[in-house]
Structure formats: C-alpha cells, structure tokens
Design a protein around this motif. Structure first.
Motif, PDB file in Angstrom:
ATOM      1  N   ALA A 409       0.849  -1.203   0.000  1.00  0.00           N
ATOM      2  CA  ALA A 409       0.000   0.000   0.000  1.00  0.00           C
ATOM      3  C   ALA A 409       0.881   1.248   0.000  1.00  0.00           C
ATOM      4  N   ALA A 410       1.923   1.235   0.807  1.00  0.00           N
ATOM      5  CA  ALA A 410       2.821   2.405   0.881  1.00  0.00           C
ATOM      6  C   ALA A 410       3.524   2.635  -0.461  1.00  0.00           C
ATOM      7  N   LEU A 411       3.959   1.549  -1.090  1.00  0.00           N
ATOM      8  CA  LEU A 411       4.636   1.705  -2.390  1.00  0.00           C
ATOM      9  C   LEU A 411       3.667   2.271  -3.433  1.00  0.00           C
ATOM     10  N   ALA A 412       2.425   1.811  -3.392  1.00  0.00           N
ATOM     11  CA  ALA A 412       1.426   2.310  -4.357  1.00  0.00           C
ATOM     12  C   ALA A 412       1.190   3.801  -4.142  1.00  0.00           C
ATOM     13  N   VAL A 413       1.048   4.202  -2.890  1.00  0.00           N
ATOM     14  CA  VAL A 413       0.795   5.630  -2.606  1.00  0.00           C
ATOM     15  C   VAL A 413       2.005   6.466  -3.029  1.00  0.00           C
ATOM     16  N   LYS A 414       3.213   5.974  -2.677  1.00  0.00           N
ATOM     17  CA  LYS A 414       4.433   6.721  -3.037  1.00  0.00           C
ATOM     18  C   LYS A 414       4.554   6.875  -4.540  1.00  0.00           C
ATOM     19  N   GLY A 415       4.221   5.798  -5.272  1.00  0.00           N
ATOM     20  CA  GLY A 415       4.351   5.809  -6.729  1.00  0.00           C
ATOM     21  C   GLY A 415       3.131   6.408  -7.412  1.00  0.00           C
ATOM     22  N   ASN A 416       2.145   6.840  -6.599  1.00  0.00           N
ATOM     23  CA  ASN A 416       0.906   7.401  -7.132  1.00  0.00           C
ATOM     24  C   ASN A 416       0.275   6.462  -8.165  1.00  0.00           C
ATOM     25  N   ASP A 417       0.272   5.179  -7.842  1.00  0.00           N
ATOM     26  CA  ASP A 417      -0.210   4.168  -8.780  1.00  0.00           C
ATOM     27  C   ASP A 417      -1.196   3.228  -8.079  1.00  0.00           C
ATOM     28  N   ALA A 418      -1.856   2.386  -8.873  1.00  0.00           N
ATOM     29  CA  ALA A 418      -2.823   1.430  -8.298  1.00  0.00           C
ATOM     30  C   ALA A 418      -2.065   0.304  -7.601  1.00  0.00           C
ATOM     31  N   VAL A 419      -2.711  -0.307  -6.592  1.00  0.00           N
ATOM     32  CA  VAL A 419      -2.031  -1.384  -5.866  1.00  0.00           C
ATOM     33  C   VAL A 419      -1.702  -2.567  -6.786  1.00  0.00           C
ATOM     34  N   ARG A 420      -2.523  -2.768  -7.822  1.00  0.00           N
ATOM     35  CA  ARG A 420      -2.249  -3.925  -8.701  1.00  0.00           C
ATOM     36  C   ARG A 420      -0.998  -3.691  -9.560  1.00  0.00           C
ATOM     37  N   ASN A 421      -0.533  -2.433  -9.645  1.00  0.00           N
ATOM     38  CA  ASN A 421       0.660  -2.143 -10.455  1.00  0.00           C
ATOM     39  C   ASN A 421       1.944  -2.069  -9.634  1.00  0.00           C
ATOM     40  N   VAL A 422       1.873  -2.411  -8.369  1.00  0.00           N
ATOM     41  CA  VAL A 422       3.086  -2.329  -7.531  1.00  0.00           C
ATOM     42  C   VAL A 422       4.171  -3.231  -8.123  1.00  0.00           C
ATOM     43  N   ASN A 423       5.384  -2.702  -8.177  1.00  0.00           N
ATOM     44  CA  ASN A 423       6.529  -3.473  -8.677  1.00  0.00           C
ATOM     45  C   ASN A 423       6.898  -4.510  -7.607  1.00  0.00           C
ATOM     46  N   THR A 424       6.698  -5.791  -7.934  1.00  0.00           N
ATOM     47  CA  THR A 424       6.834  -6.809  -6.884  1.00  0.00           C
ATOM     48  C   THR A 424       8.296  -7.087  -6.507  1.00  0.00           C
ATOM     49  N   ALA A 425       9.231  -6.773  -7.423  1.00  0.00           N
ATOM     50  CA  ALA A 425      10.650  -6.920  -7.066  1.00  0.00           C
ATOM     51  C   ALA A 425      11.005  -5.857  -6.013  1.00  0.00           C
ATOM     52  N   GLN A 426      10.497  -4.658  -6.224  1.00  0.00           N
ATOM     53  CA  GLN A 426      10.736  -3.580  -5.258  1.00  0.00           C
ATOM     54  C   GLN A 426      10.047  -3.899  -3.923  1.00  0.00           C
ATOM     55  N   LEU A 427       8.856  -4.477  -4.029  1.00  0.00           N
ATOM     56  CA  LEU A 427       8.110  -4.860  -2.818  1.00  0.00           C
ATOM     57  C   LEU A 427       8.921  -5.865  -2.000  1.00  0.00           C
ATOM     58  N   ARG A 428       9.485  -6.842  -2.697  1.00  0.00           N
ATOM     59  CA  ARG A 428      10.263  -7.862  -1.999  1.00  0.00           C
ATOM     60  C   ARG A 428      11.496  -7.256  -1.336  1.00  0.00           C
ATOM     61  N   SER A 429      12.226  -6.393  -2.073  1.00  0.00           N
ATOM     62  CA  SER A 429      13.441  -5.863  -1.444  1.00  0.00           C
ATOM     63  C   SER A 429      13.091  -4.951  -0.264  1.00  0.00           C
ATOM     64  N   GLU A 430      11.976  -4.253  -0.354  1.00  0.00           N
ATOM     65  CA  GLU A 430      11.548  -3.429   0.798  1.00  0.00           C
ATOM     66  C   GLU A 430      11.232  -4.341   1.995  1.00  0.00           C
ATOM     67  N   LEU A 431      10.527  -5.449   1.739  1.00  0.00           N
ATOM     68  CA  LEU A 431      10.171  -6.364   2.826  1.00  0.00           C
ATOM     69  C   LEU A 431      11.420  -7.026   3.427  1.00  0.00           C
ATOM     70  N   GLU A 432      12.374  -7.374   2.553  1.00  0.00           N
ATOM     71  CA  GLU A 432      13.629  -7.946   3.059  1.00  0.00           C
ATOM     72  C   GLU A 432      14.331  -6.954   3.979  1.00  0.00           C
ATOM     73  N   ALA A 433      14.323  -5.678   3.566  1.00  0.00           N
ATOM     74  CA  ALA A 433      14.958  -4.641   4.394  1.00  0.00           C
ATOM     75  C   ALA A 433      14.249  -4.516   5.742  1.00  0.00           C
ATOM     76  N   GLN A 434      12.970  -4.870   5.776  1.00  0.00           N
ATOM     77  CA  GLN A 434      12.208  -4.812   7.043  1.00  0.00           C
ATOM     78  C   GLN A 434      12.387  -6.071   7.899  1.00  0.00           C
ATOM     79  N   GLY A 435      13.175  -7.027   7.393  1.00  0.00           N
ATOM     80  CA  GLY A 435      13.439  -8.234   8.179  1.00  0.00           C
ATOM     81  C   GLY A 435      12.530  -9.403   7.872  1.00  0.00           C
ATOM     82  N   VAL A 436      11.724  -9.277   6.817  1.00  0.00           N
ATOM     83  CA  VAL A 436      10.865 -10.412   6.441  1.00  0.00           C
ATOM     84  C   VAL A 436      11.749 -11.500   5.830  1.00  0.00           C
ATOM     85  N   TRP A 437      11.456 -12.755   6.184  1.00  0.00           N
ATOM     86  CA  TRP A 437      12.294 -13.867   5.748  1.00  0.00           C
ATOM     87  C   TRP A 437      11.825 -14.394   4.388  1.00  0.00           C
TER      88      TRP A 437
END
Ligand code: FAD
Length: 443
Positions: A409-437
């Motif tokens: 949701a945060a990536l979609a808002v930042k990118g001013n885009d729809a949630v279905r268009n979120v870049n999933t590679a970017q989503l994964r690296s953001e989640l990894e940075a947050q400590g998600v396994w």
C-alpha cells in the motif's frame, strides 16, 4: 397485542414511519424512514468525514497491526479502525494465545524458523517482558501483547480509532475511497488512497462486491484458568485432569475450546446463541472441576471478549493459493513472505505430520481482489483454497500477509499508482529490508 398490530398496520398504510431525531450541531432534525413488508428504507443522508489518510486499515488483529505498522513506518499517514478497545484481534481479545506457523521444513529437511519481520519484533519485546513461552509456536500473555502492540503503533505514529464499527464501503465506481463507520459519534466516513481489509471476515471486500467462499467452521470460546499451581496432588481421591497449556504467568493456564462444528460466523443470531451457550458451559465446567478433590483453588480467571470465529468469507482474489503450492515448495515471482506449517494434514493419499511439512511462499496476487481498485486484503480472509485453511488463518501467516499488504500500500501511494501495479521486485526488497524472511531458492 391487538392495539400494537393496529398501530403497526396504520403506519404501514401511511407509508412512512418517524424513526427518531438526529442532532446535527445542536439542532434537532427529523428523519423519516419508509417501512416495507420485509425491510425499512433508510433516508439518504450526508455523512461527515472523520478523517483522511494515505492508508486505512480496517481491523486491528494480527494482520491489521502488521499492515498499519509497515505502512506508517514507510512515511504513510496511516489510520486503523477497530470495533473493540484493543489491538491483537483474536490473538488477544479471543484469547488465542499461541503464535502458530513459525516453522516449516526446508528443502534440505531442516526445520526452519520462517516468521520474522514484525512478528519477530513483537515476540522479542514480549520476551523482554517475560511474557512469552517457547520458540516454536510461542504462547503469549494477552494483556502484555495488547500493551506491546499499542506501544508499537504509537511509536510508528498510527492513528487508531477504537470503538468504531466499519459498516460499509465508500465506492466510486470500482474504486474504493474509504469506509463508513458507526460509533458513539454517529456515522462517519474515513477516506484513504488505499484501504486494507483486515477484518478477518472480509467485510470490506464483501461491501465492495468481490466474490468469495463462505466457509463454515467450528466456533468456540477460549478462557484462562487461575490457581492452577495450587492443585493439591496429595488430596484424598485426587485424579489428574487436564488444565490446559501453561501461560507465561505462573498458576495461569490456557483453556482451549474447539466448539461447535460448521457454524455460520456471519449470522448475528447464531453468534448470540453460541455466545450464551459457551458462557454457561465454561463456568459450569470449571465449577465441576473445582468440586474434584485437590482442585478447589482453581478458578475461572477470564473468558475471551471475542468469540472464536475461525473462518467466514475467504476472498476469491487474483490468485488462490493451493495446498499443493504449499506442499511442493512452489516459487512465486511476486512472493511477499513465507509461512510455516501448523497441523498434520492428509495430502496425496497420506498423513503428513506438521514436522514434515514444508514452509510455503505467499504471492502478492493472493492479497489482491479481482475487481476493486485501491483495496488489499490480509489476514485470515486472503485468497486461498479451503484445504489450506488451517495454515492460512494462523497468526504467523496473518502477520506476514499484513506486513506485505501494508508495504505494498505504501509503495502504491508513493508511486501514485494502483495497488495492482506495484513493482513486486521492489516490494520484496523493501520487505527484506524490514526483516521479512524469504526462501533463498526464490532469488
Ligand atoms: C478458537 C480459535 C483458536 C485458534 N487457535 C489458534 C492458535 O492456537 N494459533 C494461531 O496461530 N491461530 C489460531 N487461531 C486463528 C487466529 O487466531 C486467527 O485466524 C487470527 O487471529 C486472524 O487474524 P486477523 O488479523 O486476520 O483477524 P482477527 O484476529 O479476527 O482480527 C480482526 C480484527 O478486526 C476487527 N473487526 C472485524 N470486523 C470489523 C468491522 N466491521 N469494523 C471494525 N473492526 C472490525 C475485529 O474486532 C478484530 O480485532 C484460532 C482461531 C480461533 C477462532
């Protein structure tokens, strides 16, 4: 009786019924409703806007907390709406204390901890308070958990609106703009750029018109016993009785109830019936226990403030995760995290015990509704096939889906885009940075 019937019929004939007064800024304004045979037609009305945010999370259970925390930490103005007075949902208010699905088997046959991220932060904090027991599927103290979740939300700057029931979706064509909520302040609209349905029951995607499975499951009610360290094992006639699982507090145990099978968790009269039945049953069962030699000092400490509803609506989303996916280490390009296994299941003609079951990936598409824009779904009602219910609805999985949804949701808002268009590679690296396994096989 006759007189009341006469008056009712008279009102029906008149076509309109005065329901009462609504006070708007001190002035009393009369509202009328039209009474039909099977329903009452509400008059149209203007609903004041309570607040606007970037991300609106509906429901403050494990998934809602994780979603709100991750969105707020990424700089989003985040609001969470909760009908009760605490965070944690069934985990705390439902007295469902073990955080399950923390571990699963790797392809190298190693039992591996897969639940980290926000879940790890919560359990670390609880450990520092001595309010969690065990490493695999740890069992928490509910009041300490409520405290820790509250503290984390305050630190992240999430606006929490308690005592407010979401009661409808604010739709603009196929785009969700927010929700309506009922509270002591009256009916209010809460608007947002992205809404995350963490109600557990899929209330929001239901109002938005999405398709779903209506799953009936057992409903029970959990409780805690006190004085369990005061059982006199030497009392004449003493016999061992199960007292439930030990909690982090000495002398307090967790009393688990499976409950009644195949119940409709969306029928308010059924919920009321079960509530009354379990209220009496738990008290009377404990009284019977207290009459057993040696158990006189055991007492009912508390019962859950939330009824134990396991599943109701399960989204039919952009991808429906299958049991086979989870048993075959299926890789997803849009993986948002990994969950573990909780129960023994029947798969491919044999019983597979929990300890032999693989950990499994969750794709982002399973959080995405098919039709509604700006809506994400996390927690026990995200999109999976019914055979996966017992792992998909566990607290560990709910925390992973919540963190994935909040970050997306945060990536979609930042990118001013729809949630279905979120870049999933970017989503994964953001989640990894947050400590998600993440499973390293899926790089
Ligand atoms: C009896 C029972 C035993 C269980 N045992 C375990 C166990 O041992 N371990 C385990 O890991 N899992 C267990 N589970 C499953 C687990 O507790 C839940 O599936 C999990 O808590 C779901 O998290 P969630 O965030 O999706 O929803 P929930 O925990 O249900 O939270 C949803 C939140 O949304 C709020 N809400 C709902 N609708 C609205 C609305 N319209 N407006 C405002 N707020 C709303 C609710 O008040 C609640 O706080 C059990 C479940 C039950 C019922």
């Amino acid at each position: 009786m006759k007189r009341r019937k006469f008056i009712q019929e008279g009102l029906l004939l008149a076509g309109a019924l005065t329901l009462g007064h609504q006070t708007v800024r001190g002035k009393s304004k009369k509202k009328t409703a039209t009474l039909h045979k099977d329903c009452v037609e509400e008059p149209a009305r203007q609903v004041p806007i309570l607040l606007e945010s970037d991300v609106l999370v509906v429901g403050g259970g494990p998934s809602g907390v994780a979603a709100a925390l991750s969105a707020a930490r990424m700089g989003m103005k985040t609001c969470l709406v909760e009908r009760y007075n605490h965070l944690g949902g069934l985990w705390t208010g439902g007295l469902v204390l073990p955080l399950n699905c923390t571990h699963g088997l790797s392809q190298e046959a190693q039992r591996t901890q897969v639940i980290h991220g926000i879940s790890g932060e919560i359990t670390d904090r609880l450990r520092r308070l001595n309010m969690v027991r065990g490493e695999v599927n740890p069992l928490v103290d509910p009041e300490a958990c409520k405290y820790v979740l509250e503290k984390m939300m305050q630190e992240a700057g999430v606006t929490v609106v308690y005592h407010a029931w979401a009661a409808g979706a604010v739709m603009d064509g196929r785009t969700i703009r927010g929700i309506f909520a009922e509270s002591k302040s009256g009916r209010r609209a809460l608007l947002a750029k992205v809404v995350i349905d963490c109600t557990g029951d899929g209330d929001v995607f239901h109002w938005a018109g999405e398709k779903y499975l209506e799953a009936r499951y057992a409903i029970g009610m959990e409780a805690r016993l006190g004085g369990t360290d005061r059982v006199n094992h030497n009392a004449p006639g003493y016999k061992p009785h199960g007292l439930g699982a030990q909690t982090p507090i000495p002398g307090v145990t967790w009393h688990y109830m499976w409950g009644d099978a195949k119940q409709d968790g969306l029928d308010v009269m059924n919920l009321s019936r079960l509530q009354q039945k379990f209220r009496l049953k738990i008290w009377e069962d404990v009284e019977k226990l207290r009459q057993q030699p040696g158990y006189e000092q055991v007492f009912l400490l508390d019962t859950a403030s939330q009824l134990g509803i396991r599943t109701t609506r399960i989204l039919n989303g952009c991808y429906q995760l299958t049991l086979k996916d989870t048993m075959t280490y299926r890789n997803f390009d849009d993986c948002i995290g990994v969950s573990g296994a909780y129960t023994t299941i029947n798969y491919d003609g044999r019983k597979v015990p929990e300890k032999e079951r693989p950990y499994w990936q969750i794709p982002y598409r399973a959080l995405l509704p098919r039709h509604t824009d700006n809506l994400l779904v996390a927690g026990r009602c995200f999109s999976y096939e019914e055979a996966l219910t017992d792992d998909a609805r566990e607290i560990g999985t709910c925390l992973v889906t919540g963190q994935g949804a909040g970050t997306a949701a945060a990536l979609a808002v930042k990118g001013n885009d729809a949630v279905r268009n979120v870049n999933t590679a970017q989503l994964r690296s953001e989640l990894e940075a947050q400590g998600v396994w993440f499973d390293t096989h899926n790089k």
